[in-house]
Scaffold this active site. Structure first.
Site, PDB file in Angstrom:
ATOM      1  N   GLU A 161      -0.825 -12.050  -4.874  1.00 55.33           N
ATOM      2  CA  GLU A 161      -2.059 -12.707  -5.333  1.00 55.33           C
ATOM      3  C   GLU A 161      -1.773 -13.841  -6.324  1.00 55.33           C
ATOM      4  O   GLU A 161      -2.490 -14.007  -7.317  1.00 55.33           O
ATOM      5  CB  GLU A 161      -3.004 -11.668  -5.967  1.00 55.33           C
ATOM      6  N   GLU A 235      -5.111  -6.463   2.167  1.00 55.83           N
ATOM      7  CA  GLU A 235      -5.775  -5.412   1.399  1.00 55.83           C
ATOM      8  C   GLU A 235      -7.219  -5.321   1.862  1.00 55.83           C
ATOM      9  O   GLU A 235      -8.055  -6.150   1.470  1.00 55.83           O
ATOM     10  CB  GLU A 235      -5.722  -5.701  -0.108  1.00 55.83           C
TER      11      GLU A 235
END
Length: 603
Positions: A161, A235
């Protein structure tokens, strides 16, 4: 073994070994699950119709002190990968070095913060040299398990991320090269939420997206950024995490299944985060700080398809039914549920006060000014990472004590061992009564968990991180005690003289009781009418208890128990009860459904 063609992303769908492949993945972190339960959890993942395991690798556990590496027992990452391969699962590895994961400092070791110039997640030399040393030890453990070598690892993630952080344009290239130069040759991926996709790109690396609902055009945005490439939700958030003092988050099974069905119908690969959350044992929970600091709970149940203790849920059964349509072969039957039991309550027999325990402290240090945990001369000069630090100094008057927001994260304030108040991010002033005599001011400061996501990551020193003042004058001449509450500390306490609870305890204190077990079995520890502290069983730190909820019970894996006598020690800050209770199932004080607004706030 001759080199085989691994996972490829050369067209709109993945191929593995040259054949079309849909990634059906699930996240289970070896460091959040007792090693004795690894096989059970992975078999349950496979029996749900998934073909791939994903896991992070926590740097702070594997290198707890600079240059000291741990890959044994609970941290035997290689055995975990080997087991996944043995069970017929592929593996996507997410080695960081930053992992987020609602884990203390996003998995980065706290000793990095000893460098006052440190710039985490950048190409600052102090950070890159530490990453290089860590990767020199970590990556050679991974390369033998790559697909080309006959192993189960089909892809490796480049950091995590980073597009949401994006402080250094060269950083992702540095991490990519750090992996390639050490022999990683399988498919590389990045992972970002919608806002991070644009800044999280690096040449030659496949982008994936993180999401829960299909509201923001995330998948379409990914497709536009990366045409003619396979789409993957790295995710897919099956639930959400909890923070202390707020409700337990749930996400309905029916809504999850309808979204997953739509993704699969579009041929999009998916990884469930989490498939089984497990537990933030010890002091490993992270924290949120996007304007206000909120520490996360010890439970990482996440409202996932498998519960914290490994039980099947409605999500699991509905997901298994759906995924059976995407498996060419019949999927295996789910393993039997492991038994748990509610042991009889344990009567607390003895206690020892915090003040008596100071002689067992890892470090006793004196200095004119308060020193943060990370800079205390503890743990071979790697500083104190977790737990509590006691700061003491003498005062000669009363008035207004002002923390100046230098208490990170929460402090009990004592005058001559009498509690007079609490300092934290919301309360920064305490009034001290006037007296002409010399008195001892003590602050028991708790690291409640370092932030794991967002811009506050750079400011995660704990303890007293600067001056505190009395009537606007900085206090000086501090004694500091490192109370990291490692197993070795709890063991040292046993050599002291414990008092019978028949005598009124002074708080804070450690309380002790004995659980007699015939057959060790999983259970949950409950502490009704206690206030706040930490629970240890046979020296193992289960995590924090706190009456504010939502978590009302701590998961205790059966393998940490033994037949016969088991010692339970509870560190209690404010108020103890006479008994320690047990339950078969967890309990939450309040539940709320995860809202779209929550995601807008956090992301």
């Amino acid at each position: 073994m001759s080199e085989r063609e691994g996972l490829r992303a050369d067209s709109t769908h993945f191929t593995l070994g040259g054949a079309p492949f849909l990634i059906l993945g699930g996240s289970i972190h070896y460091f959040r699950v007792h090693r004795a339960h690894w096989r059970d959890r992975l078999l349950k993942l496979k029996a749900c119709g998934l073909n791939t395991l994903t896991t992070y690798v926590p740097w702070n556990l594997h290198e707890p002190e600079r240059g000291v590496y741990q890959f044994q027992e609970q941290l035997d990452m290689e055995e975990y990968i080997r087991l996944a391969g043995e069970l017929g699962l592929w593996v996507i590895l997410r080695p960081g070095p930053y992992i987020c994961a609602e884990w203390d400092l996003g998995g980065l070791p706290s000793w990095l913060l000893q460098d006052k110039k440190m710039k985490l997640r950048t190409t600052y030399s102090g950070f890159t040299s530490a990453v290089n040393s860590y990767f020199n030890n970590l990556i050679p453990r991974i390369t033998p398990f790559q697909f080309k070598n006959g192993g189960p690892v089909i892809a490796v993630q480049v950091e995590n991320e980073y597009g949401s952080y994006a402080k250094d344009e060269q950083y992702l290239s540095f991490i990519k090269e750090a992996l390639l130069s050490r022999g990683i040759s399988e498919l590389l991926m990045t992972s970002d939420n919608h806002e991070g996709l644009k800044c999280g790109r690096v040449d030659g690396v496949l982008q994936t997206v993180n999401l829960q609902r299909l509201l923001s055009g995330d998948v379409q945005h990914l497709a536009e950024l990366q045409p003619k490439k396979p789409l993957m939700v790295m995710e897919y958030w099956s639930g959400w995490f909890d923070v202390w003092g707020e409700p337990h988050h749930v996400f309905t099974a029916q809504e999850m299944i309808s979204i997953v069905r739509e993704l699969l119908d579009r041929g999009i690969s998916i990884n469930f985060y989490m498939f089984h959350g497990g537990t933030n044992f010890g002091f490993m929970n992270g924290a949120v700080d996007l304007g206000s600091y909120k520490p996360q709970t010890s439970s990482y149940d996440y409202d996932a398809p498998l519960t914290e203790s490994g039980d099947y849920t409605t999500k699991y059964h509905l997901l298994r039914k759906l995924l059976s349509n995407y498996n060419k072969e019949p999927i295996p039957e789910p393993p039997a549920v492991q038994s748990r039991r509610a042991y009889e309550p344990v009567v607390v027999s003895h206690y020892i006060s915090l003040w008596e325990s100071l002689q067992c402290a890892e470090t006793h240090f004196r200095a004119d000014d308060p020193v943060s945990m990370e800079n205390l001369p503890a743990n071979h000069n790697n500083g104190q990472s977790y737990g509590y630090t006691l700061y003491q100094t003498d005062i000669y008057s009363g008035g207004e004590l002002n923390s100046r927001n230098h208490v990170h994260d929460r402090a009990l304030v004592f005058i001559d061992r009498e509690l007079i108040g609490v300092l934290d991010y919301r309360t920064q002033k305490v009034t001290i009564s006037h007296s002409k005599s010399e008195r001892t001011l003590s602050l028991l400061v708790e690291n409640c968990g370092r932030v794991n996501y967002g811009p506050a990551l750079d400011n995660q020193q704990k303890g007293l991180i600067g001056d505190i003042t009395l009537n606007d004058v900085p206090l000086k001449k501090f004694s500091m005690y490192c109370l990291d509450m490692k197993t070795s500390f709890i063991n040292r306490l046993q050599s002291l003289k414990w008092m019978s609870v028949g005598q009124k305890p002074t708080y804070p204190a450690f309380f002790r009781g004995t659980l007699v077990v015939d057959q060790p079995t999983d259970t949950f520890v409950k502490l009704p009418n206690w206030s706040k502290g930490v629970v240890f069983v046979n020296g193992q730190n289960l995590g924090r208890h706190w009456s504010v909820g939502p978590q009302k019970a701590l998961y205790l894996p059966g393998p940490w128990l033994k037949s016969g006598d088991n010692e339970i020690v509870v560190f209690e800050e404010l108020k103890a009860a006479e008994t320690i209770h047990f339950a078969e199932n967890p309990e939450y004080s309040k539940t709320v459904e995860v809202s779209t607004q929550l995601f807008c706030t956090l992301l």
